[in-house]
Design a protein around this motif. Structure first.
Motif, mmCIF file in Angstrom:
data_model
loop_
_atom_site.group_PDB
_atom_site.id
_atom_site.type_symbol
_atom_site.label_atom_id
_atom_site.label_comp_id
_atom_site.label_asym_id
_atom_site.label_seq_id
_atom_site.Cartn_x
_atom_site.Cartn_y
_atom_site.Cartn_z
ATOM 1 N N TYR A 11 -0.877 3.007 8.865
ATOM 2 C CA TYR A 11 -1.256 2.132 7.756
ATOM 3 C C TYR A 11 -2.581 1.429 8.024
ATOM 4 O O TYR A 11 -2.732 0.740 9.036
ATOM 5 C CB TYR A 11 -0.149 1.102 7.508
ATOM 6 N N TRP A 12 -3.503 1.572 7.095
ATOM 7 C CA TRP A 12 -4.779 0.883 7.218
ATOM 8 C C TRP A 12 -4.602 -0.625 7.178
ATOM 9 O O TRP A 12 -3.722 -1.160 6.509
ATOM 10 C CB TRP A 12 -5.696 1.294 6.049
ATOM 11 N N VAL A 31 -1.175 -2.615 -4.308
ATOM 12 C CA VAL A 31 -2.504 -2.717 -3.708
ATOM 13 C C VAL A 31 -2.980 -4.151 -3.918
ATOM 14 O O VAL A 31 -2.859 -4.702 -5.019
ATOM 15 C CB VAL A 31 -3.481 -1.702 -4.316
ATOM 16 N N PRO A 50 -7.880 2.343 -1.084
ATOM 17 C CA PRO A 50 -6.441 2.584 -1.056
ATOM 18 C C PRO A 50 -5.916 2.633 -2.478
ATOM 19 O O PRO A 50 -6.483 1.990 -3.385
ATOM 20 C CB PRO A 50 -5.877 1.359 -0.344
ATOM 21 N N ARG A 54 -3.306 -1.395 0.874
ATOM 22 C CA ARG A 54 -2.061 -0.882 0.314
ATOM 23 C C ARG A 54 -0.880 -1.477 1.079
ATOM 24 O O ARG A 54 -0.869 -1.452 2.314
ATOM 25 C CB ARG A 54 -2.004 0.638 0.414
#
Lengths: 379, 379, 379, 379
Positions: C124-125, C29, C20, C133
């Motif tokens: 969103y991861w 991050v 990210p 992130r």
């Protein structure tokens, strides 16, 4: 019966008086098992608040119901009960709203609020005696588990445990909040204890008496000795410079500085200084509208020239006044019953009623570790 | 651009200054359509609060978004917006808790709270000008319906409508409650108006200016002329002798008695007298920690020797401080938009920005009915 | 970087994916130090909630700030932070009102509420990975004391400690109250723990897993084994027949009876039964609007035919929904920092990120005592 | 005395019965000046709720105190009073907490809550009669200004004005909020009226009866005719697609769709649909634990299979139940007395007690515009 009778400043006697009896259909008479001496009993004792001679003292009372009036249906003879120090009718507007501390009907003077054995609170005898008459018994009395267990804990329910708790309520104490309590007398310690019960993350207790500070430390609070350090410095340093979220005033108008001089505005000034912007102050230490013994003209008229300008700028709210005991005593009782609270840690002495005069004297002089005294008429 | 520039006490000029511009990615620049003169603008104007020379005045601002920074994503160019007078970062602890009035990051001095064109509130220029820079625009700005409708109502959203409302919130105004508002200036009138919007059953407004009292009567409040009657007597008589549930202080430390003498404790004393036991006081009139122009040593240090002893005895709470505008402005906007509120009733004059110096002069002298003045840069 | 990637029901892999990076000026991050597996991660894992393939899992995240966007000014590189599972913009109406759980802008679907690595919560991861992130970093991130102390406690701040606490808030838990928590999974245990922190006098925890009930007993709650006794009988007997003041639902729609059959209404029915008249229920166990795997047509459409008639008659309120983490995480952090709370007691396993697939498998099967698993990417 | 006596479904008579008399020292007997017929009186009238034969109907009562018991000291003979429909002891735990709707002592059945002339609410005769006995008179009775002014307004204080208000309280109505009220019967109209009194910015009222919708429009609400339009569409369109902040259910389990079919879940489903995420629903329309006349097995047991899954996902809270009249009646009285509220706008008919049977018949059939009927025994 035997009772602690007021004969004037510094003049008490344990003597025989007429037994209280049922005077109306809603009365009960309680056989006192424990009656505490309260710090505010010292106001009339020291002559700082006028009390009529012949009054029986004592507003921190518990016992066993001895007799009830004809219209009492909830409370029964033999019940073990706590007697809230506010005596309330249960059906006026203020009682309806939960402000039993400002009952509109119980005090014949017409002023809001009545109580037992105390100046300006009506003609009601106190409970430092074998028996106590309780008007509006079904409304006022809090039932306790039968037996004698937790007596020294439950006896705190009539006044100082709820009063200390009330200070934390007025100060908006909530889980995770930081708190500063000024005054480590019984009420201040009960405020600190309540703050911890409510989940405060940090509780500073400011005083100058080592034995009281030791009790604060014992329950998990952070003692701050104002004879040794500057409380404001310690509290600001301990809160990353922000100050505490909540402040409790448990000293009152007779605050003394390190040199023993009386400064009615001192504690409020300190609190305005250490409570963070947007914070809250709860005042349960007593302030009065007239104080003939005060040092300045303003203070004689109840004027307290504290730093209100800063309080405004910081957006601090200030809640004040006597505790409406019924708002809290049931829940605090349940904490004791379930083993989750034990406010008796403040008890320094338990003595027979017959020793009350000596106990008052030592408590007033703060000798021999007299912090909180329980009187037992049957002992 | 043209702007109202401060050159010292009683010395303003509408003059050309550099245009504000986007300084950071979260900024917006607003083209002002309306900027009001506030009673608190008179503090620096009169030299009662120190302000650096060259500052552009004005913290009651609305307009159209002219330009936005690169990280502004919610607000768009062309949006019609109200600018809360508190300038806040939106992500510090106080902002998270809703206290934009005590933002911990926006004021370079490190003191909580920032604003536009005002003493001690940071270096931010005010909006009595053609353009205004607004930091943290996505967080601070309140979007309004497009167009020009309700301009004189919406312009009250930046300060005095929320501030008046905040007084009623601090005073715990609720449906059916009785309320006394001291001070019928714009903020006091907004408090009275808010109390009625919230369902108060009765709202007394105390002042001595007939035109202001007439506005109070016009919205349904009960005017009380302290030049003619004793407000305490009128209020006690009008509440069956109990006093009001809620009191709002909308005067501040510069309170004057009937003879024109300044008494910082006068209004608080009056409120403590007329608010009933267990009641609440909300203070939005400004008090200050230091007041070099005060009459007494105590007052110079922000000490206000009001009758706190009685406040304690009556169990009255006192909430104080600057309004966090964002806590209220959305709901108040919706009341305007839906036709349920029209706070513009207090507007006495609308003038071009070019006439600002004259408007300040007349507003300060309270001549020609100058009560609330709106400045229009484009007029 | 390495991350736990979703490839379909029961099919995960710890594999290399793109790092990210900062995508906008308000991003940060984070280098993950600890990421927990949550019970709700099992919904997509078991295929009960649809998730796109390739998604990185994990919404319970903490770590060290690795990099920040150009407009990030509060959070700094190197800060140790907790990441609330709700991802929120900080400036929409719901965020302004404290409902970061219903942010109106963060979820591209337009539905209120966004999050990391979770079905329907946006693209969103998640943080079961080396890096994460975080958009709107200044608003979302909670700063922690530097170092590595209390890591297993602080990691509970991203979700389940606040979520458990939220259950007690919705249930109106307060000092002295009695509480019944249904479900002794991590969230239920956090609710019980929160109830005790808040001063509840008695907390029943109902479940059928002995190891979970043992944890409940360990923190001072009263375990009730629904495989052995009738919870309603036990709770009514333990509350003098009145029932508890507060009930917390920490199970959700997949509730199973003693015979392993799924009954979506079972827990609500139980709560309506054991919560006293005028009491409150807080629901943090998840219910869904559509459940294709449900047994009945009604349940497939989110209909839960619980005994609402009795809830109405008893005047019980029901609060529901996802926790707005920011409403509680600062205060809960302070309790950990000050040594007053240690929620890590629920941690059963701490494993390297590389072992995540095995950990999911065992946690899902509830073998080897897998109750709460922490993943450490750097381990 | 004359009274409306229940002889079975659809079978009433105005007939001579024994005069109520003082039975205990806390009783009062009231000479009824006005008693209203309530929509819930139709539950026993229609046989939908079992009531013992011989019961005198009527729980919306006001009048003049005729006689008081020996221990009644607050209320005096000759006082004009409103009688809250909940009959409460004033000293049990629930009464102490303000929940007179759940008094633990007044109902001999042991169930919380008692009342007059109503199924399951105890043996107490109702007030559709010349006289009414009121137990615990000092606690229960609300004093009114002497005379006959505002009679049709004050008579709403015994039930439906507070009940409608309670719906707005449970729904968290506050200044500026948007509100949807389902049901424009007397309670729904009182909810809409209360919402406007409390400062709501917009109030939708949904029903299908034109006369009721006309009353909604008359007080400033937005009528929505569910026979003509889809209420959800109208409400979503009127709130920029967000839905309302607050929803009030004023219909109950006997909700009928446009085709006259009964659907107990219909109104709750509609509310879950139109209330915004994070919003609140207040339910004052009656739901019951057992409904032998229901269409489905679930509904017969009080199960209401509404879309709870969506309510959870949206984080909507649901407050329910009978109104504790004393929590609101004093403030609502003051609004009437001060000319700020006039709930009598819903009165359609005022008739002598002698005409009660005919009035019930027409009210039940909803003919001749029978919306709200006042009975006057002395007329």
């Amino acid at each position: 019966m035997k009772a602690v009778v007021y004969h004037g400043p510094f003049t008490l006697a344990v003597e025989e008086v007429a037994d209280p009896r049922i005077e109306g259909p809603l009365d009960a008479v309680i056989r006192i098992t424990t009656a505490n001496i309260c710090g505010s009993d010292l106001h009339p004792y020291e002559g700082r608040a006028a009390l009529e001679k012949g009054m029986v003292l004592g507003h921190e009372n518990m016992g066993i119901v001895e007799e009830v009036g004809s219209a009492v249906t909830r409370i029964r003879v033999g019940d073990r009960v706590s007697v809230p120090f506010n005596l309330a009718c249960g059906c006026c507007r203020n009682c309806n709203d939960g402000f039993t501390s400002a009952c509109l009907r119980a005090n014949p003077s017409g002023n809001p609020g009545a109580g037992y054995g105390y100046p300006k609170m009506g003609p009601y005898w106190g409970g430092q005696a074998e028996l106590l008459r309780v008007p509006w018994a079904d409304f006022n009395l809090l039932e306790l588990p039968a037996g004698t267990e937790h007596e020294a804990d439950y006896t705190m329910l009539s006044d100082i445990f709820p009063t200390g708790y009330h200070g934390t309520e007025l100060a908006h104490v909530a889980p995770g909040k930081s708190v500063a309590v000024f005054g480590a007398g019984p009420v201040g310690l009960m405020s600190a204890y309540s703050a911890l019960l409510r989940g405060a993350s940090q509780v500073f207790v400011v005083d100058k008496e080592p034995d009281r500070l030791a009790l604060a430390a014992q329950i998990g609070a952070t003692p701050v000795d104002l004879g040794e350090v500057d409380p404001a410095e310690v509290i600001m340093a301990g809160t990353d410079g922000f100050g505490v979220d909540c402040g409790v005033e448990a000293v009152g108008f007779q605050a003394h500085d390190a040199h023993g001089e009386e400064h009615p505005a001192m504690v409020l000034d300190n609190l305005v200084g250490v409570v963070r912007a947007t914070g809250h102050i709860g005042v349960v230490g007593v302030y009065v509208p007239q104080d003939p013994g005060a040092a300045t003209d303003g203070a004689k008229q109840g004027r307290v020239g504290f730093d209100y300008g800063t309080a405004f700028e910081k957006g601090i709210s200030i809640g004040s006044g006597q505790c409406p005991v019924k708002a809290y005593n049931r829940e605090l009782r349940d904490l004791i019953t379930r083993g989750r609270a034990a406010p008796s840690f403040i008890v320094s002495h338990e003595v027979p009623l017959a020793d009350a005069v000596d106990a008052y004297d030592k408590f007033d002089k703060r000798v021999d570790g007299y912090t909180k005294v329980l009187l037992h008429p049957a002992a």
